[in-house]
Write a protein that holds these residues in place. Structure first.
Motif, PDB file in Angstrom:
ATOM      1  N   ARG A 213       0.869  -1.160   0.000  1.00 53.57           N
ATOM      2  CA  ARG A 213       0.000   0.000   0.000  1.00 53.57           C
ATOM      3  C   ARG A 213       0.913   1.219   0.000  1.00 53.57           C
ATOM      4  O   ARG A 213       1.862   1.300   0.789  1.00 53.57           O
ATOM      5  CB  ARG A 213      -0.858   0.008   1.271  1.00 53.57           C
ATOM      6  CG  ARG A 213      -1.721   1.241   1.411  1.00 53.57           C
ATOM      7  CD  ARG A 213      -2.257   1.391   2.827  1.00 53.57           C
ATOM      8  NE  ARG A 213      -2.734   2.750   3.008  1.00 53.57           N
ATOM      9  CZ  ARG A 213      -4.033   3.092   3.044  1.00 53.57           C
ATOM     10  NH1 ARG A 213      -4.962   2.166   2.984  1.00 53.57           N
ATOM     11  NH2 ARG A 213      -4.388   4.359   3.188  1.00 53.57           N
ATOM     12  N   ASP A 215       1.100   5.387   0.302  1.00 54.41           N
ATOM     13  CA  ASP A 215       0.434   6.641   0.627  1.00 54.41           C
ATOM     14  C   ASP A 215       1.304   7.779   0.133  1.00 54.41           C
ATOM     15  O   ASP A 215       2.478   7.870   0.479  1.00 54.41           O
ATOM     16  CB  ASP A 215       0.212   6.750   2.136  1.00 54.41           C
ATOM     17  CG  ASP A 215      -0.928   5.850   2.580  1.00 54.41           C
ATOM     18  OD1 ASP A 215      -2.085   6.297   2.478  1.00 54.41           O
ATOM     19  OD2 ASP A 215      -0.654   4.692   2.957  1.00 54.41           O
ATOM     20  N   GLY A 293      -1.437  -2.039   6.057  1.00 51.87           N
ATOM     21  CA  GLY A 293      -1.451  -0.608   6.344  1.00 51.87           C
ATOM     22  C   GLY A 293      -0.556  -0.285   7.518  1.00 51.87           C
ATOM     23  O   GLY A 293      -0.123  -1.173   8.248  1.00 51.87           O
TER      24      GLY A 293
END
Lengths: 574, 186
Positions: A213, A215, A293
């Motif tokens: 993931r 970001d 996450g």
């Protein structure tokens, strides 16, 4: 050479023909023909725009030369990984070094070195030049930081990293676990193993395998992840990928990304929040659960740290009974205020003997097991923990955990007998990153000897011997925890030193340096006491860092003993 | 350290600080007068020594001693480059003195604007494919070359040179766009 796929004319190129532009670039790197060069000189005489373009081309070429030279230097000096930051390339410094030889730098450098020696004590005469500020400004290379790593099993043949490590360009591969990587552009990527990726730059990575993931805050827009099938260019703010040998599954969690096929032929595709795409053979594999996450990772890290801390506490309680243990300060367990109790029980000294007193600005800070554990910081100059360990010992072993934030002093103290008298040990780290253990043999002698390391004759106050390891620390390792151990074993005639349970130095004790009866007496942790000095000034040797779990043995620890100390005490990112 | 230091030391400290600060700009400037870049280190060494010998002539008369020093050192650098080129008779690519004068005037005017160029080049390089980056740097790297890339990849060196030329043009466009604040993702 008109080319329709070329980006639009740049502002500086306005009014400059493609021909002249080509000549400017070819002149800058010296590949232009003689006729071309004559034509270019003409253009430069008459056309200010051509002059401007040529100067830009030349400056760009110069930057490329610098970058290429820095890479070459990096390639021949593997560790520590240093690179220059924009504006201070290493090559310039090399140029200055040449100049220094001419005349210029000679005066002040000698001046500086002269005053940099310390007052009496070992090393008073030790070559100052070895590590004084005569090198280029220190910089560190890397494109990202491995912020956290939990339960990671690093892949065979791939480098293994610890929490806080700087990641240079190159592979990151692990068979299991979770890692969080902060790219310097600002993007944060959480990767779940098994995974294999390559870091290309502050802005780019390639993923061969793994679930991740990413970001991407506004400052990091343009961050790209490439896979075999596609190039994912983030336009902000979060996306996830599952990369397997069969293909790539991409999903936008928030914001927008652009997908480009790796071959560069197919058109770009844009995906927005909630959209996903399968690129690969057959149909997409069933979406298995949620994306890794930062929150999961933190939760896992906390529980893993807690588990390790619990295990260590049990091991520490047991260790207090070790035979041969002279002093044991577990520190991490906390529960002390201004007195650091000596927990060594069995054949140690009588109760309360060897307790440490916290003096000055020494402060309890977070230890190697995070906020629940403690460590002692000696960052402020007067910081010290004083203790007294009386007796005479047939051998000496020292072990501790340390987090070094900087080697600010010439000598940075771990554990030091006051003064430096016969049979007394000094345990410290020199500013070039070498761990040094030394014992005074005859404090009344003045000795000159040739030092191979320094490459010259050095003069010492007192006959003693310093046992040095290769450099074990540089700035890139700041903030990380290490286990250090040094063993002085007169019976075997050897000094062995260990970092993280691994033997890093093994030296024979020469006959004239052999000390069979060791003593400590008054001593300090994290600093050096000089009770007999003649002036109020004291040598600065406080360690800019944190010390945890210091143990002093009157017996020689074996390599296995040291390994066990390391294994029982290592924090969760080791 | 408390003994008074002779003024020569103070002069020296000031000189080192001025020269160190301005050295990258001087280096960029001299490099632009030497197509291909050969001799850059030699000229730079001459320039630094000459600046030191003549330092007593330097007067900071404006608001900013750094800028004053740069202007003064650029003149020294220009003449040191000219005398270097005069001596290097067999050098192939030598700008005529009048062209050098034009370049010098323009280089000085552009100096303030060119400070961010290195960062821009790095950003643009980072946005390129690894193969392109390697090709671009190969001509300046001791350990790499176009011939070597050709041997490894099986591509014709001619084609690689053509690609290199295109990449250099693209890179410069990218740098200019970035500096002009028209950053594109290309």
């Amino acid at each position: 050479m008109a080319d329709s796929t070329r980006p639009a004319d740049s502002p500086g190129a306005a009014g400059v023909s493609a021909e002249v532009r080509r000549r400017c670039l070819a002149a800058a790197d010296g590949t232009i023909s003689d006729e071309g060069f004559a034509a270019l000189q003409d253009a430069l005489r008459h056309d200010p725009a051509a002059v401007e373009y040529y100067l830009r081309a030349s400056r760009m070429t110069h930057v490329l030369e610098e970058i290429a030279a820095e890479r070459a230097t990096d390639a021949v000096s593997p560790a520590p990984l240093t690179k220059t930051v924009a504006g201070s390339p290493r090559r310039r410094v090399a140029g200055w070094a040449a100049l220094a030889g001419a005349t210029l730098l000679a005066i002040p450098l000698a001046f500086f070195l002269w005053h940099d020696g310390e007052p009496a004590g070992e090393g008073a005469g030790i070559a100052a030049a070895a590590s004084a500020g005569d090198g280029p400004e220190e910089t560190v290379v890397g494109h990202a930081t491995l912020r956290r790593a939990v339960d990671v099993v690093w892949a065979k043949g791939a480098p293994s990293y610890r929490g806080g490590a700087l990641l240079p360009a190159g592979p990151v591969a692990f068979d299991a676990g979770l890692v969080e990587i902060d790219f310097f552009c600002g993007a944060t990527v959480v990767v779940e193993g098994p995974a294999a990726l390559t870091i290309d730059s502050d802005w780019a990575a390639r993923v061969m395998r793994g679930r991740l993931r990413a970001d991407v805050p506004p400052a990091a827009r343009g961050f790209t992840v490439r896979t075999a099938e596609t190039e994912v260019l983030d336009l902000g703010t979060a996306f996830a990928l599952d990369v397997s040998p069969d293909g790539t599954f991409a999903e936008v969690l928030d914001g927008e990304v652009e997908l480009r096929s790796s071959s560069g032929e197919a058109a770009e595709t844009r995906l927005t929040t909630g959209q996903s795409r399968w690129l690969g053979e057959g149909t997409a594999p069933a979406g298995g659960g949620s994306w890794p996450g930062a929150a999961d990772l933190e939760a896992k890290r906390v529980s893993e740290t807690r588990r390790r801390f619990g295990e260590w506490k049990a091991a520490a309680a047991q260790r207090a009974g070790d035979a041969g243990l002279l002093a044991y300060y577990p520190i991490a367990a906390g529960g002390f205020d201004r007195v650091l109790p000596n927990e060594a029980a069995a054949d140690g000294p009588p109760a309360a003997a060897g307790d440490g007193a916290l003096v000055g600005m020494v402060a309890a800070v977070d230890g190697r097991f995070g906020a629940e554990s403690a460590g002692l910081s000696f960052e402020r100059p007067g910081s010290r923990v004083r203790t007294v360990l009386d007796g005479e010992f047939p051998a000496l072993s020292l072990s501790c955990w340390v987090r070094i934030d900087g080697l600010d002093r010439r000598y940075n103290a771990l554990f030091m007998a006051d003064g430096y008298e016969n049979g007394e040990p000094h345990w410290q780290i020199r500013d070039d990153g070498r761990l040094m253990f030394s014992v005074m043999v005859d404090d009344s002698a003045v000795v000159e000897h040739f030092s191979e390391l320094e490459g010259r004759v050095v003069r010492d106050a007192g006959l003693h011997r310093i046992y040095l390891t290769p450099p074990i620390w540089d700035l890139s390792k700041s903030g990380r925890w290490f286990h250090l151990a040094s063993v002085y074993d007169p019976a075997a005639g050897r000094v062995r030193q260990y970092v993280d349970g691994e033997l890093v130095a093994d030296e024979t004790i020469q006959e004239k340096f052999l000390v069979e009866s060791l003593r400590i007496g008054p001593a300090e942790i994290g600093n050096w006491g000089q009770p007999f000095r003649q002036s109020p000034a004291f040598a600065l040797r406080n360690l800019n860092g944190v010390i945890d779990e210091l143990a002093v043995y009157r017996s020689p620890l074996s390599g296995d003993d040291v390994r066990r100390l390391y294994d029982a005490g290592k924090p969760s990112d080791h | 350290m408390s003994s008074p230091r002779p003024s020569r030391d103070r002069q020296y400290d000031l000189f080192v600080s001025l020269l160190t600060h301005n050295e990258p700009a001087l280096r960029r400037f001299v490099r632009s007068l030497l197509p291909g870049g050969e001799g850059l280190d030699d000229v730079m060494q001459n320039v630094a020594l000459e600046c030191w010998h003549k330092f007593s002539d330097f007067v900071a008369d404006g608001q900013d001693p750094q800028t004053d020093f740069r202007r003064w050192a650029f003149v020294v650098a220009r003449f040191k480059t000219l005398s270097y080129l005069r001596d290097a008779k067999r050098r192939r690519l030598v700008f005529d003195a009048d062209v050098i004068a034009r370049l010098a005037a323009a280089a000085e005017a552009a100096e303030d604007a060119s400070r961010d160029e290195r960062a821009a080049v790095e950003t643009c390089l980072a946005s390129m494919a690894e193969e392109s980056r390697r090709l671009l740097l190969s001509v300046h790297s001791a350990g790499d070359s176009v011939a070597r890339i050709a041997a490894e990849s099986g591509e014709k060196a001619r084609r690689l040179y053509a690609r290199l030329e295109r990449l250099r043009t693209d890179l410069l466009s990218c740098v200019e766009n970035r500096l002009a604040g028209r950053a594109s993702n290309g």
